[in-house]
Design an enzyme around this catalytic site. Structure first.
Site, PDB file in Angstrom:
ATOM      1  N   GLU A 117       4.137 -25.567  25.050  1.00 28.95           N
ATOM      2  CA  GLU A 117       2.680 -25.531  25.187  1.00 28.95           C
ATOM      3  C   GLU A 117       2.086 -26.933  25.150  1.00 28.95           C
ATOM      4  O   GLU A 117       1.170 -27.259  25.910  1.00 28.95           O
ATOM      5  CB  GLU A 117       2.082 -24.662  24.082  1.00 28.95           C
ATOM      6  CG  GLU A 117       2.366 -23.180  24.251  1.00 28.95           C
ATOM      7  CD  GLU A 117       2.009 -22.352  23.033  1.00 28.95           C
ATOM      8  OE1 GLU A 117       1.936 -21.117  23.172  1.00 28.95           O
ATOM      9  OE2 GLU A 117       1.813 -22.933  21.949  1.00 28.95           O
ATOM     10  N   LYS A 161     -10.443 -16.847  14.208  1.00 31.67           N
ATOM     11  CA  LYS A 161      -9.522 -17.982  14.134  1.00 31.67           C
ATOM     12  C   LYS A 161     -10.245 -19.318  13.936  1.00 31.67           C
ATOM     13  O   LYS A 161      -9.607 -20.364  13.891  1.00 31.67           O
ATOM     14  CB  LYS A 161      -8.645 -18.021  15.386  1.00 31.67           C
ATOM     15  CG  LYS A 161      -7.704 -16.809  15.439  1.00 31.67           C
ATOM     16  CD  LYS A 161      -6.830 -16.790  16.663  1.00 31.67           C
ATOM     17  CE  LYS A 161      -5.909 -15.568  16.624  1.00 31.67           C
ATOM     18  NZ  LYS A 161      -5.079 -15.453  17.844  1.00 31.67           N
ATOM     19  N   GLY A 212       1.589 -15.561  24.509  1.00 27.33           N
ATOM     20  CA  GLY A 212       1.060 -14.702  23.462  1.00 27.33           C
ATOM     21  C   GLY A 212       0.351 -13.483  24.009  1.00 27.33           C
ATOM     22  O   GLY A 212       0.242 -13.275  25.220  1.00 27.33           O
ATOM     23  N   SER A 213      -0.162 -12.674  23.079  1.00 22.02           N
ATOM     24  CA  SER A 213      -0.741 -11.394  23.469  1.00 22.02           C
ATOM     25  C   SER A 213      -2.036 -11.552  24.266  1.00 22.02           C
ATOM     26  O   SER A 213      -2.306 -10.769  25.180  1.00 22.02           O
ATOM     27  CB  SER A 213      -0.992 -10.539  22.223  1.00 22.02           C
ATOM     28  OG  SER A 213      -1.774 -11.243  21.269  1.00 22.02           O
ATOM     29  N   ASP A 249      -4.676 -21.212  27.183  1.00 23.78           N
ATOM     30  CA  ASP A 249      -3.687 -20.858  26.168  1.00 23.78           C
ATOM     31  C   ASP A 249      -4.399 -20.351  24.925  1.00 23.78           C
ATOM     32  O   ASP A 249      -5.623 -20.479  24.793  1.00 23.78           O
ATOM     33  CB  ASP A 249      -2.830 -22.089  25.837  1.00 23.78           C
ATOM     34  CG  ASP A 249      -1.462 -21.731  25.290  1.00 23.78           C
ATOM     35  OD1 ASP A 249      -1.229 -20.538  24.982  1.00 23.78           O
ATOM     36  OD2 ASP A 249      -0.634 -22.638  25.153  1.00 23.78           O
ATOM     37  N   GLY A 302       2.407 -19.732  16.628  1.00 20.84           N
ATOM     38  CA  GLY A 302       2.762 -18.456  15.996  1.00 20.84           C
ATOM     39  C   GLY A 302       3.809 -17.697  16.780  1.00 20.84           C
ATOM     40  O   GLY A 302       4.586 -16.928  16.225  1.00 20.84           O
ATOM     41  N   GLY A 303       3.843 -17.958  18.090  1.00 21.19           N
ATOM     42  CA  GLY A 303       4.866 -17.342  18.935  1.00 21.19           C
ATOM     43  C   GLY A 303       6.081 -18.223  19.148  1.00 21.19           C
ATOM     44  O   GLY A 303       7.033 -17.824  19.817  1.00 21.19           O
TER      45      GLY A 303
END
Length: 225
Positions: free
Chosen positions: A105, A123, A28-29, A83, A98-99
């Site tokens: 994971e 979040k 992820g970002s 993560d 979400g990815g």
């Protein structure tokens, strides 16, 4: 989450890594900034680490930075996995995926002595479920699997990318499932996993040990169990 906060948290998470560690790298970002920081430490501090990745995208970026990588089998027990997450509750239960990488994971997390989540304060939720639960399913018979999840009381949408079904790194489909607020994440996870055709869910129950989050724009906070 702004890039400045992602960078703040990613760089803070990278400081948890010590030389000699075996490290799981998330997706992820925010993980981008984590991997970037580790690449810089590799050069500036001669950091000696061995990593494994939860996605092909993260693995490619880590390789570009010269971070040593091994397969999940080759690396053995992992000291620390860092993560992201889409939601976390007060017990540090998570919704991830979400990815679309939650299958990998979760396998990496299960092989780790310690799982630390990087997630901004937005979040944090009292109950999981505001974010839809990603569920990875086999492409064979996916219509039947979808019907079974709908019968459980969920609104189900098949994830799309550029007008076509999203395909995970494992060559499966992803359903985004809206169960509303989730009273018992563990029970829902087990109920979903009992369905033939479901490979993994984005519910991570009793797996995270800590969350690195923010207070405002420039303060880092560590929440631990």
């Amino acid at each position: 989450m702004s890039d400045s906060i992602k960078s703040l948290l990613g760089y803070a998470a990278a400081q948890m890594v010590q030389s000699g560690m075996k490290v799981g790298l998330g997706t992820g970002s925010t993980a981008y900034f984590l991997v970037k920081a580790l690449g810089e430490r590799l050069v500036s501090e001669k950091l000696e680490i061995l990593c494994t990745s939860t996605s092909e995208a993260t693995a490619a970026f880590a390789s570009e930075l010269g971070i040593p990588l091994a397969s999940l089998y080759e690396i053995g027990e992992i000291d620390l996995t860092l993560d992201g997450a889409d939601e976390y509750d007060p017990a540090l239960n998570l919704i991830k995926g979400g990815g679309g990488a939650h299958f990998r994971e979760k396998i990496v997390a299960s092989r780790s002595k310690r799982l630390v989540i990087i997630a901004d304060s937005g979040k944090a939720v009292e109950k999981l479920g505001r974010f839809k639960v990603p569920v990875e399913v086999s492409t064979f018979g996916w219509e039947v699997t979808r019907e079974r999840i709908v019968r459980m009381g969920s609104k189900v949408s098949q994830r799309q990318k550029e007008g076509k079904p999203f395909i995970s790194d494992n060559h499966n489909y992803i359903f985004d499932c809206d169960f509303g607020l989730i009273e018992d994440p563990a029970a829902l996870h087990h109920q979903l996993k009992s369905l033939i055709g479901v490979l993994e869910t984005g519910l991570f129950v009793d797996m995270a040990h800590a969350v690195i989050t923010n207070s405002g724009e420039d303060q880092v906070r560590l929440i631990q169990k």
